[in-house]
Design a protein around this motif. Structure first.
Motif, mmCIF file in Angstrom:
data_model
loop_
_atom_site.group_PDB
_atom_site.id
_atom_site.type_symbol
_atom_site.label_atom_id
_atom_site.label_comp_id
_atom_site.label_asym_id
_atom_site.label_seq_id
_atom_site.Cartn_x
_atom_site.Cartn_y
_atom_site.Cartn_z
ATOM 1 N N LEU A 5 0.831 -1.211 0.000
ATOM 2 C CA LEU A 5 0.000 0.000 0.000
ATOM 3 C C LEU A 5 0.859 1.252 0.000
ATOM 4 C CD1 LEU A 5 -2.827 -1.028 2.504
ATOM 5 C CD2 LEU A 5 -2.931 -0.978 0.009
ATOM 6 N N ALA A 6 1.975 1.211 0.740
ATOM 7 C CA ALA A 6 2.854 2.380 0.792
ATOM 8 C C ALA A 6 3.527 2.627 -0.550
ATOM 9 C CB ALA A 6 3.910 2.187 1.885
ATOM 10 N N ALA A 7 3.709 1.556 -1.337
ATOM 11 C CA ALA A 7 4.411 1.695 -2.627
ATOM 12 C C ALA A 7 3.499 2.161 -3.751
ATOM 13 C CB ALA A 7 5.054 0.359 -3.007
ATOM 14 N N LEU A 8 2.181 2.224 -3.510
ATOM 15 C CA LEU A 8 1.266 2.658 -4.566
ATOM 16 C C LEU A 8 1.539 4.110 -4.929
ATOM 17 C CD1 LEU A 8 -2.123 1.036 -3.456
ATOM 18 C CD2 LEU A 8 -0.449 0.198 -5.118
ATOM 19 N N SER A 9 1.520 4.386 -6.223
ATOM 20 C CA SER A 9 1.843 5.728 -6.731
ATOM 21 C C SER A 9 1.222 5.870 -8.112
ATOM 22 C CB SER A 9 3.361 5.889 -6.817
ATOM 23 O OG SER A 9 3.891 5.009 -7.801
ATOM 24 N N PRO A 10 1.285 7.060 -8.713
ATOM 25 C CA PRO A 10 0.761 7.198 -10.081
ATOM 26 C C PRO A 10 1.429 6.249 -11.075
ATOM 27 C CG PRO A 10 1.065 9.353 -9.093
ATOM 28 C CD PRO A 10 1.656 8.373 -8.131
ATOM 29 N N GLU A 11 2.694 5.882 -10.827
ATOM 30 C CA GLU A 11 3.386 4.954 -11.717
ATOM 31 C C GLU A 11 2.964 3.502 -11.459
ATOM 32 O OE1 GLU A 11 5.017 7.325 -9.896
ATOM 33 O OE2 GLU A 11 4.975 8.686 -11.637
ATOM 34 N N ARG A 12 2.570 3.198 -10.236
ATOM 35 C CA ARG A 12 2.124 1.843 -9.865
ATOM 36 C C ARG A 12 0.865 1.994 -9.012
ATOM 37 N NH1 ARG A 12 3.204 -1.612 -5.525
ATOM 38 N NH2 ARG A 12 3.126 -3.822 -6.039
ATOM 39 N N PRO A 13 -0.262 2.242 -9.680
ATOM 40 C CA PRO A 13 -1.446 2.682 -8.937
ATOM 41 C C PRO A 13 -2.223 1.588 -8.210
ATOM 42 C CG PRO A 13 -1.904 2.617 -11.284
ATOM 43 C CD PRO A 13 -0.457 2.296 -11.134
ATOM 44 N N SER A 14 -1.984 0.297 -8.497
ATOM 45 C CA SER A 14 -2.832 -0.726 -7.884
ATOM 46 C C SER A 14 -2.016 -1.951 -7.500
ATOM 47 C CB SER A 14 -3.961 -1.131 -8.847
ATOM 48 O OG SER A 14 -3.427 -1.726 -10.016
ATOM 49 N N ALA A 15 -2.578 -2.730 -6.568
ATOM 50 C CA ALA A 15 -1.952 -3.984 -6.128
ATOM 51 C C ALA A 15 -3.013 -4.851 -5.481
ATOM 52 C CB ALA A 15 -0.822 -3.711 -5.142
ATOM 53 N N VAL A 16 -2.824 -6.168 -5.560
ATOM 54 C CA VAL A 16 -3.712 -7.112 -4.894
ATOM 55 C C VAL A 16 -3.121 -7.438 -3.527
ATOM 56 C CG1 VAL A 16 -4.709 -9.427 -4.945
ATOM 57 C CG2 VAL A 16 -4.539 -8.110 -7.048
ATOM 58 N N VAL A 17 -3.913 -7.250 -2.468
ATOM 59 C CA VAL A 17 -3.450 -7.535 -1.109
ATOM 60 C C VAL A 17 -4.512 -8.315 -0.350
ATOM 61 C CG1 VAL A 17 -1.915 -5.547 -0.957
ATOM 62 C CG2 VAL A 17 -4.303 -5.269 -0.325
ATOM 63 N N PRO A 18 -4.086 -9.332 0.442
ATOM 64 C CA PRO A 18 -2.771 -9.946 0.346
ATOM 65 C C PRO A 18 -2.651 -10.712 -0.967
ATOM 66 C CG PRO A 18 -4.164 -11.231 1.787
ATOM 67 C CD PRO A 18 -4.958 -10.009 1.421
ATOM 68 N N LEU A 19 -1.431 -10.882 -1.453
ATOM 69 C CA LEU A 19 -1.243 -11.527 -2.750
ATOM 70 C C LEU A 19 -1.729 -12.965 -2.713
ATOM 71 C CD1 LEU A 19 -0.244 -10.965 -5.552
ATOM 72 C CD2 LEU A 19 2.029 -11.745 -4.872
ATOM 73 N N THR A 20 -1.467 -13.660 -1.601
ATOM 74 C CA THR A 20 -1.986 -15.006 -1.402
ATOM 75 C C THR A 20 -2.692 -15.051 -0.052
ATOM 76 O OG1 THR A 20 0.127 -15.714 -0.445
ATOM 77 C CG2 THR A 20 -0.211 -16.107 -2.792
ATOM 78 N N LEU A 21 -3.761 -15.832 0.025
ATOM 79 C CA LEU A 21 -4.558 -15.892 1.242
ATOM 80 C C LEU A 21 -4.045 -16.959 2.194
ATOM 81 C CD1 LEU A 21 -8.228 -15.474 -0.002
ATOM 82 C CD2 LEU A 21 -6.854 -13.857 1.285
ATOM 83 N N SER A 22 -4.160 -16.654 3.472
ATOM 84 C CA SER A 22 -3.881 -17.629 4.516
ATOM 85 C C SER A 22 -5.153 -17.803 5.339
ATOM 86 C CB SER A 22 -2.735 -17.150 5.409
ATOM 87 O OG SER A 22 -1.557 -16.949 4.646
ATOM 88 N N VAL A 23 -5.163 -18.821 6.192
ATOM 89 C CA VAL A 23 -6.344 -19.082 7.017
ATOM 90 C C VAL A 23 -6.635 -17.873 7.895
ATOM 91 C CG1 VAL A 23 -7.299 -20.544 8.817
ATOM 92 C CG2 VAL A 23 -5.872 -21.553 7.019
ATOM 93 N N GLY A 24 -7.883 -17.432 7.893
ATOM 94 C CA GLY A 24 -8.301 -16.335 8.749
ATOM 95 C C GLY A 24 -8.187 -14.959 8.124
ATOM 96 N N LEU A 25 -7.636 -14.866 6.892
ATOM 97 C CA LEU A 25 -7.461 -13.550 6.275
ATOM 98 C C LEU A 25 -8.649 -13.138 5.410
ATOM 99 C CD1 LEU A 25 -3.688 -13.454 5.297
ATOM 100 C CD2 LEU A 25 -4.829 -12.454 7.273
ATOM 101 N N GLY A 26 -9.627 -14.039 5.254
ATOM 102 C CA GLY A 26 -10.850 -13.627 4.551
ATOM 103 C C GLY A 26 -10.700 -13.636 3.053
ATOM 104 N N ARG A 27 -10.635 -12.455 2.458
ATOM 105 C CA ARG A 27 -10.659 -12.339 1.003
ATOM 106 C C ARG A 27 -9.575 -11.376 0.509
ATOM 107 N NH1 ARG A 27 -15.484 -10.055 3.257
ATOM 108 N NH2 ARG A 27 -16.695 -11.868 2.619
ATOM 109 N N ARG A 28 -9.280 -11.458 -0.779
ATOM 110 C CA ARG A 28 -8.272 -10.571 -1.364
ATOM 111 C C ARG A 28 -8.941 -9.276 -1.847
ATOM 112 N NH1 ARG A 28 -4.627 -13.048 -5.755
ATOM 113 N NH2 ARG A 28 -6.634 -13.430 -6.771
ATOM 114 N N HIS A 29 -8.151 -8.205 -1.846
ATOM 115 C CA HIS A 29 -8.643 -6.888 -2.259
ATOM 116 C C HIS A 29 -7.701 -6.306 -3.307
ATOM 117 C CE1 HIS A 29 -11.375 -6.446 1.332
ATOM 118 N NE2 HIS A 29 -10.547 -7.395 1.747
ATOM 119 N N LEU A 30 -8.274 -5.847 -4.405
ATOM 120 C CA LEU A 30 -7.512 -5.096 -5.393
ATOM 121 C C LEU A 30 -7.622 -3.623 -5.012
ATOM 122 C CD1 LEU A 30 -6.001 -4.649 -8.053
ATOM 123 C CD2 LEU A 30 -8.197 -4.782 -9.248
#
Length: 624
Positions: free
Chosen positions: A290-315
């Motif tokens: 999230l800290a690395a997001l910028s106009p040059e790199r505006p989006s990221a999927v977090v967390p990249l891979t899911l673990s137990v208890g983390l629910g769902r991924r967010h773009l």
């Protein structure tokens, strides 16, 4: 052939050793014709549009047939020069392609395969058990006795390897066997090279079609979003449209991850926004993304891979407005998996939302400036009455109903902008008074709020308003550190507002003169005191007050002075004073007689009542 499914070996398919007789052609005709016949059959399959893996498996089957062995495997050269298993056949087991795919030829310790690759010629090992070139563990796993390796050569380059063997049986390979296998490999290399080229072309065509479809989809997205904005859609409507386009929940956050708007497909049945949790945001990898997001790199999927208890991924996509980070747009992986097109949709949507938010901010600022100008005109009487009455509703002000004004004096050490302070004050009024956010105007060092009086300014309504203003002022102290707060008289006509503003300013100046900065003042409670003090002779007024009550103050322990105060507050009525003091009326009369003796003044006369009232007000303010 040579293939080993063991994880630490990867090489060619095994073949047994020396021993058995060569098998003649089943038809009795020259074996070269069998090769050509087999190749023609494979070509027929290719014309029938069989997939590449099926064709490679047919090559393995036909190679076993023309060489008279039971097992074969085929490896293809991959980018980087590695040879990975692609197909396999065994007369005992049938299709062994999946086992072959797990293998790699030419790895460390596999000198046999390396020799085939480097020479571009067939290599025969008749005694695998005693030959140092094969990969030992691979040969043991596949129970190889003897093996023949043949290169697939096209345009002078080895593009693949063919291996043949008899599983766990010895076999004698003649020179004719080697030549037949080499001929078959030469013909197969031509066919396989063309088939691989066709696969690449089909893949490229599919990618071009996907790209064309994606571009068409994004063009449609752009058109829909643009039309929505042009048709006056607000931020919530745009978020809803993005949810419909992605078929997933969409959440708009501010910079502190508070939800500004959200939407989800009705089929999901969500009754609350599926926000990115504090637990996920606290993960070091997510914080870094999230800290690395910028106009040059505006989006990221977090967390990249899911673990137990983390629910769902967010773009998560960054919103940037006028070069400053201004929140996030999130597409949530619910119902359907996140896709590449969602990234394009999120980034496009974030751009549209950033522009819309900026536009709304500009509109609010413009409307705020227009309202400030209007209120300034109202307080300074610089516009005619009809103009002010006509424009009032535009800013939520109905001047046909009575109002009072509340003046908040701001601290000189205010740590926020005047606009932010004004928004805070009006928001607090809305919360505490239970009304729509009232109109307000910024003036140097103060904020004036217009409060409508639905009940027309009854005594009960004004008393309740004063209590509410006191509560609002107390709640604002931590942020604004306001000094004295003044409530004006009732403004029933447009022409009342300028006079009321002057009166509030005078009362504020009086409070400042007496160094009083606490509580709430009502201009109506000062009466004659305001007239006297506004002359600027504050010290003289205080001296007058002390001298006026000096004789009574020094006569006893304060009982007479308290009685005099109660008598003045009761507007010269003995009965009212007795109720306030909780004494008999005759006691009040007796004490008032003592006051007359001490001062030489008749406390029941109008002049003395007015002077005493003024003196007590001055003393009260001086005490504050």
């Amino acid at each position: 052939m040579a293939v080993a499914p063991s994880t630490d070996t990867a090489m060619s398919r095994p073949h047994p050793d020396v021993a058995a007789e060569t098998m003649p052609s089943p038809t009795g005709r020259p074996r070269e014709r069998d090769v050509i016949t087999a190749f023609a059959e494979i070509t027929g399959e290719a014309i029938g549009d069989a997939d590449l893996e099926q064709l490679l498996r047919s090559v393995c089957v036909k190679l076993c047939s023309v060489t008279g062995v039971s097992r074969s495997s085929l490896y293809l050269k991959k980018p980087g020069g590695r040879f990975r298993g692609a197909a396999g056949h065994c007369s005992d087991e049938g299709d062994i392609t999946e086992a072959v795919k797990r293998q790699e030829s030419g790895v460390a310790g596999d000198r046999f395969s390396r020799e085939v690759i480097e020479t571009g010629r067939p290599v025969l090992i008749n005694d695998v058990a005693n030959d140092p070139r094969p990969h030992r563990r691979t040969m043991e796993h596949w129970q190889v006795r003897a093996m023949l390796g043949v290169p697939l050569v096209f345009d002078g380059e080895v593009i693949g390897l063919l291996f043949v063997d008899n599983k766990d049986r010895e076999h004698v390979y003649t020179q004719e066997d080697i030549e037949i296998a080499e001929m078959f490999a030469q013909l197969s290399a031509l066919f396989i090279s063309q088939a691989m080229l066709n696969v690449r072309l089909r893949s490229q065509a599919s990618e071009i079609a996907r790209s064309r479809n994606t571009l068409a989809y994004l063009a449609d997205v752009h058109r829909k979003l643009t039309n929505a904005v042009l048709e006056g859609a607000d931020i919530r409507s745009i978020v809803t449209l993005l949810s419909e386009l992605s078929a997933k929940p969409v959440v708009l956050y501010d910079e502190d991850f508070r939800v500004l708007a959200w939407a989800a497909p009705p089929a999901l049945g969500l009754d609350r926004p599926p926000v990115i949790s504090d637990q996920i945001r606290a993960m070091p990898s997510v914080k870094a993304e999230l800290a690395a997001l910028s106009p040059e790199r505006p989006s990221a999927v977090v967390p990249l891979t899911l673990s137990v208890g983390l629910g769902r991924r967010h773009l998560m996509c960054r919103l940037v407005i006028e070069g400053k980070p201004s929140g996030y747009l999130g597409i949530v992986e619910v119902g359907r998996s996140l896709e590449t097109v969602d990234t394009n949709l999120a980034e496009h949507g974030a751009t549209v939302l950033s522009l819309q938010i900026l536009s709304e901010r500009r509109q609010i600022e413009t409307q705020g400036q227009a309202r400030d100008d209007y209120l300034s005109d109202l307080l300074r009487n610089t516009r005619d009455k009809e103009h002010l009455l006509r424009r009032g509703p535009q800013f939520g002000i109905d001047l046909t109903h009575p109002h009072v004004m509340v003046r908040f004096a701001l601290s000189a050490n205010l740590r926020m902008t005047a606009s932010a302070a004004q928004r805070l004050v009006t928001r607090r009024f809305r919360e505490i008074l239970g009304i729509d956010e009232p109109a307000a105007v910024k003036l140097p060092g103060s904020i004036i709020v217009l409060v409508p009086l639905p009940d027309g300014g009854s005594a009960e309504e004004l008393s309740r308003l004063r209590d509410q203003v006191s509560l609002a002022r107390a709640s604002l102290q931590p942020e604004l550190a306001t000094s004295v707060t003044v409530i004006s008289g009732i403004c029933r006509e447009v022409t009342d507002f300028p006079q009321a503003a002057r009166e509030m300013r005078e009362v504020a100046d009086i409070a400042h003169s007496f160094e009083w900065s606490e509580g709430v003042l009502d201009v109506t409670e000062l009466g004659l005191f305001r007239v006297v003090v506004s002359s600027g002779r504050v010290k003289e007024a205080v001296r007058f007050a002390h001298e006026y009550v000096h004789a009574v103050r020094t006569a006893d322990d304060g009982v007479l002075l308290e009685t005099w105060r109660a008598f003045v507050s009761a507007e010269g009525r003995v009965q009212g004073a007795s109720v306030t003091l909780d004494v008999h009326e005759n006691t009040v009369r007796y004490r008032m007689g003592k006051i007359k003796e001490l001062t030489g003044l008749d406390p029941t006369s109008l002049d003395v009542l007015l002077s005493a009232r003024l003196a007590f007000q001055i003393l009260d303010f001086a005490a504050r």
